[in-house]
Design an enzyme around this catalytic site. Structure first.
Site, PDB file in Angstrom:
ATOM      1  N   TYR A 185      -1.352   4.566  10.617  1.00  0.00           N
ATOM      2  CA  TYR A 185      -1.819   3.586  11.594  1.00  0.00           C
ATOM      3  C   TYR A 185      -0.665   3.346  12.560  1.00  0.00           C
ATOM      4  CZ  TYR A 185      -5.872   2.362   8.689  1.00  0.00           C
ATOM      5  OH  TYR A 185      -7.041   2.398   7.980  1.00  0.00           O
ATOM      6  N   LYS A 241       1.566   2.361   7.521  1.00  0.00           N
ATOM      7  CA  LYS A 241       1.839   1.619   8.753  1.00  0.00           C
ATOM      8  C   LYS A 241       2.789   2.374   9.667  1.00  0.00           C
ATOM      9  CE  LYS A 241       0.777  -1.954   9.887  1.00  0.00           C
ATOM     10  NZ  LYS A 241      -0.327  -2.283  10.828  1.00  0.00           N
ATOM     11  N   ASP A 298      -2.739  -6.173  15.829  1.00  0.00           N
ATOM     12  CA  ASP A 298      -2.143  -4.830  15.856  1.00  0.00           C
ATOM     13  C   ASP A 298      -2.202  -4.202  17.243  1.00  0.00           C
ATOM     14  OD1 ASP A 298      -1.060  -4.196  13.374  1.00  0.00           O
ATOM     15  OD2 ASP A 298      -2.993  -3.714  12.506  1.00  0.00           O
ATOM     16  N   ARG A 332       0.832  -1.199   0.000  1.00  0.00           N
ATOM     17  CA  ARG A 332       0.000   0.000   0.000  1.00  0.00           C
ATOM     18  C   ARG A 332       0.875   1.259   0.000  1.00  0.00           C
ATOM     19  NH1 ARG A 332      -3.593  -1.253   5.231  1.00  0.00           N
ATOM     20  NH2 ARG A 332      -1.601  -2.223   5.815  1.00  0.00           N
ATOM     21  N   HIS A 350      -1.035   2.142  16.147  1.00  0.00           N
ATOM     22  CA  HIS A 350      -1.259   0.955  16.990  1.00  0.00           C
ATOM     23  C   HIS A 350      -0.210   0.873  18.103  1.00  0.00           C
ATOM     24  CE1 HIS A 350      -4.425  -0.462  14.378  1.00  0.00           C
ATOM     25  NE2 HIS A 350      -3.624  -0.432  13.332  1.00  0.00           N
ATOM     26  N   GLU A 359      -6.178   5.218  13.489  1.00  0.00           N
ATOM     27  CA  GLU A 359      -7.120   4.334  14.181  1.00  0.00           C
ATOM     28  C   GLU A 359      -7.861   5.001  15.326  1.00  0.00           C
ATOM     29  OE1 GLU A 359      -3.165   3.798  16.287  1.00  0.00           O
ATOM     30  OE2 GLU A 359      -3.850   4.082  14.218  1.00  0.00           O
TER      31      GLU A 359
END
Length: 370
Positions: A94, A75, A269, A15, A96, A118
């Site tokens: 993201y 990420k 995650d 991605r 996490h 998130e």
């Protein structure tokens, strides 16, 4: 503002945070965009397409990170990227953090600002998490269907039944967005599907949608134990926004499953909701065997369906990224409570309460640092 889009470095993570269309929006707003060479190759977009959109394409990650004010990626940063964090940098991705103490320490020590996709919240919902959660739920059933075959290492069962042969039992722990993605796919295939959740109202909604094709069960220890024991495919889809996921499925429950059964923990995650899954796996080596049960804990499930995932992600994140870039994170948080909810760490301090709680710490009041 200078916006940096590095190439993702996780295993089989194809991605990219911004499509060329998104880059055009940043350029039109007066920003500079630096894109790392081949960042979009996994979605079929070459460097020339980013140059046409107005971006500067550079060869290395270091050039992106060291020249940007605002890193916009998919990420969370990995260890090789920690060295680039600094007090002037904002990272939007993201994150996490509740299951990643090393990354938390890197942010705290550097003073960088971390804004997590998130935890961006709009009217009590998590719109930036939603599309990837849906993908995770759908893909959990696809992966699980293969892993249940003998070729996949499983017991040799088909998810849907055959005339005179019962279907496989799919048990989904958590009826949120990821769980619903799994339900929709598993029911569509023709499996026997059970979902467990502590929200009775949500169970009622799912029952209205799927009727007799879905068994809805209140989630308590007794019911989880009973459901896990009969599961051919168990999908963990528990979510605590920003926080560490509780271990809802114990090791003893896993031991009760029939050998060759499969567990897929979408919640990895945030630490995972299955006690026997204590670490993420990768697309290159996605599973391991414990107590005769196949465990799958890939932390970037959508990474391999990169084109679909990138455009779904870009659709929901670009407007927030643009607002942060236009105003800076402080003013954006003052003006938009949704962005304020997304700020996890800033100025070497815990800001999001759930992230702080995961490490036994107290969060500061965001207003004190705005």
């Amino acid at each position: 503002m200078i916006i940096g889009i590095p190439k993702e470095v996780r295993d089989q993570e194809y991605r990219v945070s911004a499509s060329p269309n998104s880059v055009e929006e940043f350029i039109k707003a007066g920003h500079e965009v630096i894109v790392q060479k081949d960042a979009g190759i996994g979605i079929g977009r070459d460097d020339a397409s980013y140059r046409r959109a107005g971006a500067v394409v550079v060869d290395t990650a270091e050039e992106v990170w060291t020249n940007a004010d605002f890193i916009y990626k998919v990420k969370d940063p990995v260890e090789s990227e920690f060295k680039y964090l600094n007090e002037k940098l904002t990272v939007f991705a993201y994150l996490h953090l509740a299951a990643n103490k090393a990354l938390v320490d890197a942010f705290l020590n550097s003073g960088a600002t971390g804004i997590g996709f998130e935890t961006i919240e709009v009217n009590g919902k998590l719109p930036l998490l939603k599309p990837m959660s849906e993908i995770g739920g759908c893909m959990a059933i696809q992966e699980g269907a293969f892993l249940l075959t003998k070729a996949g290492g499983g017991k040799g069962k088909l998810l849907q039944g055959l005339p005179g042969v019962e279907p496989s039992h799919v048990v989904i722990v958590g009826g949120g967005v990821a769980g619903t993605g799994a339900i929709r796919t598993a029911v569509g295939i023709g499996a026997r599907v059970s979902v467990l959740d502590i929200d009775v109202e949500r169970l009622a909604q799912l029952a209205d949608i799927y009727g007799s094709r879905l068994e809805t069960v209140y989630s308590n220890e007794y019911n989880v134990r009973k459901a896990v024991k009969s599961a051919d495919l168990l999908v963990g889809a528990v979510l605590v926004p920003g926080g560490r996921t509780p271990k809802v499925v114990s090791e003893e429950m896993v031991k009760s499953m029939e050998p060759g059964s499969v567990i897929i923990d979408i919640a990895i995650d945030q630490g995972g909701c299955v006690e026997t899954i204590d670490k993420p796996t990768t697309h290159t080596k996605p599973t391991y065997l414990k107590h005769g049960i196949i465990h799958y804990a890939v932390s970037n499930i959508p990474g391999t369906i990169s084109r679909s995932a990138t455009y779904a992600l870009s659709n929901v994140t670009t407007r927030f990224a643009l607002e942060i870039a236009n105003k800076g994170w402080r003013q954006a948080a003052i003006d938009n409570p949704s962005i304020a909810k997304g700020i996890n760490l800033a100025e070497g301090k815990y800001v999001h309460p759930a992230v702080a709680s995961a490490f036994g710490q107290e969060a500061v009041d965001l207003n004190s640092i705005l």
